[in-house]
Motif scaffolding. Structure first.
Motif, short mmCIF file in Angstrom:
data_model
loop_
_atom_site.label_atom_id
_atom_site.label_comp_id
_atom_site.label_asym_id
_atom_site.label_seq_id
_atom_site.Cartn_x
_atom_site.Cartn_y
_atom_site.Cartn_z
N UNK A 113 0.79 -1.23 0.00
CA UNK A 113 0.00 0.00 0.00
C UNK A 113 0.82 1.27 0.00
N UNK A 115 3.47 1.75 -1.90
CA UNK A 115 4.18 1.93 -3.18
C UNK A 115 3.43 2.89 -4.08
N UNK A 116 3.64 4.19 -3.86
CA UNK A 116 2.91 5.15 -4.69
C UNK A 116 3.56 5.31 -6.06
N UNK A 118 4.43 2.63 -7.90
CA UNK A 118 4.20 1.43 -8.69
C UNK A 118 2.78 1.41 -9.22
N UNK A 119 2.55 0.56 -10.21
CA UNK A 119 1.22 0.47 -10.80
C UNK A 119 0.29 -0.36 -9.94
N UNK A 120 -0.97 0.04 -9.93
CA UNK A 120 -1.97 -0.72 -9.17
C UNK A 120 -2.15 -2.12 -9.75
N UNK A 123 -1.45 -5.25 -7.86
CA UNK A 123 -2.42 -5.88 -6.96
C UNK A 123 -3.06 -7.09 -7.62
N UNK A 124 -2.88 -7.23 -8.92
CA UNK A 124 -3.43 -8.40 -9.60
C UNK A 124 -2.86 -9.70 -9.05
#
Ligand SMILES: Nc1ncnc2c1ncn2[C@@H]1O[C@H](COP(=O)(O)OP(=O)(O)OP(=O)(O)O)[C@@H](O)[C@H]1O
Ligand SMILES: [Mg+2]
Lengths: 255, 338
Positions: A113, A115-116, A118-120, A123-124
């Protein structure tokens, strides 16, 4: 018993502007048991949950989690120690999809949470596990639906999936079957019976048949105090409990 | 048999959707077409407008996106962001004047100073929500303003910092037209950073915190620390805008720290659409262009007209300019999510 209890509460008290909602409660929850909290409306069950999870500060008393003093810890720290809860009033993120809810819960202990940069899409990595959990609570087809769009019973099921995603040691469920149809109630009972393995479950429940099917021990609260505590059969037959409910049909366990 | 009791700690349902990243749900080609169109407009802008106005639009766009990161994606309305915009402007100006470094280095120093200032202020402010958060941020911004006003030996008081140079490896950037293209990469980098933050795991947590902080805490997320991080990131981005503004104007005046500057930033966001991120670009373009046009035609009461337009947008297009368009897109491609 304090030594072996997962959750141990002594003299727990909470005042609201002079009104004592929880009044000197002692409680020991045995490891890997299902412990039901019952009592009439306003008995202080939800307030007790809020105290146990750090959402409210006690006015007095002490809470120990596996022997460690957790009195007054903020909710996020209690959660990190392995205590998950569901809310009596359904509490979701309206714009996020069912899968995103479960992903958020799965991600929580990882520190992802923060890691601003990095790409969401990272979360995949939780998507597969999220879909498993959603399937368990019967929401497989609704993974993409925003929480807003779910029917009430579905929202309750999602609450449960979120709590499970945290893989907690102690699971506090505030009326998990409230407002559900019979079929959903049965599914939820089966699910709780399944997830209790290796866990401790504390359950607030008005439906006495649910309590009877799940609970090892029952504590009856009334006006903030412990009225009776014991195994289900014993509590059910107790004079004082029947009086407290004023012969309410619920107590007889029929439905 | 659920209780009618509503304890204050039971979380409340979140507020209505604000067209959040609605365009993100449109098909890929729509998004790429929008991106290409946006870049084309950015490259063309100083040919269609006075280059100095185009530079102002860039700076204000970045400022608005920074404020929207808090307002739209964290649910925090800062009414004191001039503190970061202005602090960065002064630090950028002082570094540029005294160190003779290339201007992007000065801007970076200014933005970092803004971020550092945001740490203690944010630490105290994020413990409040709603109007109280706005008041705390405003109060600290006023303190920064008064300090700058009193500390004349550094800030030159009313006169401001004059003669801020535009150094870039000896290139001649005195022409605003060329300076625009020198500033554009910094602005694009700032916008890309904002986009990345919003679409990161962190951004997902922020949206959760905005819509239901109690739920986020029950999941184990330390809400205050997340809000503080968002606050500092927002201050940094506002600082990038403020630093460029200082270089662009070649001077830093006290009004960069004034509360009306904070207010204008919020207005730009509302105009563009809260929680849309790119709305800030539209809002900035419209407001800066309009103000320039009004003052150029000798109109006295600029605030009256911009204020009137603001009221109209709030009443007629509650999602703002971008939000209204995004809502149309959403209606066209309702269910796609990426
Ligand atoms: N935040 C609050 N402020 C004031 N009073 C409160 C607050 N929260 C709870 N109470 C009071 O404390 C008492 C216990 O409430 P609580 O919600 O814990 O009951 P409950 O046992 O969960 O009831 P139910 O079965 O209806 O859910 C009630 O009388 C309620 O009015
Ligand atoms: Mg309750």
């Amino acid at each position: 018993m304090t030594g072996q209890a997962v959750l141990s509460v002594r003299g727990l008290t909470r005042d609201f502007r002079g009104f004592r909602a929880v009044d000197g409660v002692d409680l020991d929850i045995a490891p890997e048991s299902v412990h039901a909290l019952v009592g009439p409306n306003g008995a202080g069950k939800t307030t007790l949950f809020n105290l146990l999870t750090g959402f409210l500060r006690p006015s007095g008393g002490r809470i120990e989690l596996a022997g460690r003093d957790v009195t007054g810890l903020p909710p996020e720290q209690v959660a990190r120690l392995g205590v998950a809860r569901s809310f009596q009033i359904t509490s979701l993120f309206p714009q996020l999809s069912a899968r995103e809810h479960v992903e958020l819960a799965l991600q929580s202990p990882s520190g992802l949470g923060w890691r601003f940069w990095r790409s969401a899409k990272l979360m995949r990595r939780y998507a597969e596990r999220a879909d498993e959990l959603l399937a368990m609570v019967g929401l497989a087809d609704l993974a993409e639906a925003p929480a807003d769009a779910l029917a009430y019973g579905r929202k309750r099921a999602l609450e449960l999936a979120i709590a499970l995603a945290l893989d907690p040691k102690v699971l506090l469920l505030d009326e998990p079957t409230a407002g559900m149809g019979l079929e959903d109630v049965d599914r939820t009972v089966e699910l709780i019976a399944w997830v209790r393995r290796g866990r401790t479950v504390v359950l607030v429940e008005h439906n006495m048949s649910v309590v009877g099917r799940l609970a090892d021990r029952v504590t009856v609260l009334q006006a903030g105090k412990v009225l009776v505590e014991g195994p289900y059969e014993q509590v059910r037959a107790d004079e004082r409990v029947i009086t407290a409910y004023l012969g309410s049909a619920d107590v007889s366990g029929s439905h | 048999m659920t209780s009618t009791v509503d304890t204050t700690v039971e979380p409340r349902p979140g507020r209505a959707p604000s067209g959040l990243v609605a365009v993100g749900r449109a098909p890929g080609w729509v998004r790429y077409a929008l991106l290409a169109a946006g870049l084309a407009v950015a490259l063309w802008l100083p040919n269609g407008l006075y280059p100095a106005v185009a530079v102002d639009i860039l700076c204000w766009a970045l400022f608005a996106v920074a404020v929207d990161l808090l307002l739209g994606f964290t649910g925090l309305m800062s009414f004191g962001h001039a503190a970061y915009w202005g602090t960065s402007a002064y630090v950028t100006g002082l570094v540029a004047i005294n160190a003779g470094v290339p201007f992007p280095v000065a801007v970076l120093a200014g933005a970092l100073a803004a971020a550092v200032l945001a740490v203690p202020i944010g630490y105290l402010a994020v413990k409040r929500t709603g109007i109280y958060f706005a008041m705390v941020t405003l109060a600290f911004a006023q303190m920064v303003y008064f300090v700058a006003n009193e500390w004349r030996s550094v800030t030159r008081g009313e006169n401001g910092l004059q003669g801020v140079p535009r150094e870039l490896f000896g290139l001649d950037l005195t022409d605003e037209y060329y300076f625009y293209y020198a500033a554009l990469p910094i602005v694009l980098a700032g916008l890309a950073a904002a986009w990345r933050i919003v679409h990161s795991p962190f951004g997902r947590v922020l949206v959760g915190i905005r819509d239901n902080p109690a739920r986020a805490r029950a999941l184990g997320y330390p809400v205050h620390r997340y809000k503080l991080t968002a606050f500092v990131l927002s201050a940094f981005l506002a600082g990038l805008g403020g630093g460029l503004f200082a270089i662009g104007h070649r001077l830093v005046a006290l009004d960069t720290l004034h509360w009306t500057t904070s207010g204008k930033a919020v207005i730009v966001v509302v105009l563009g659409g809260i929680g849309t991120l790119w709305g800030g670009l539209l809002g900035a373009a419209v407001l800066v262009r309009l103000e320039d046009w009004l003052s150029f035609s000798g109109f006295e009461a600029v605030g009256l007209v911009t204020g009137g337009i603001f009221v109209l947008v709030v009443l007629l297009f509650r999602r703002g300019l971008w939000g209204s368009v995004a809502a149309l897109v959403q209606r066209r491609w309702p269910t796609r999510r990426n």
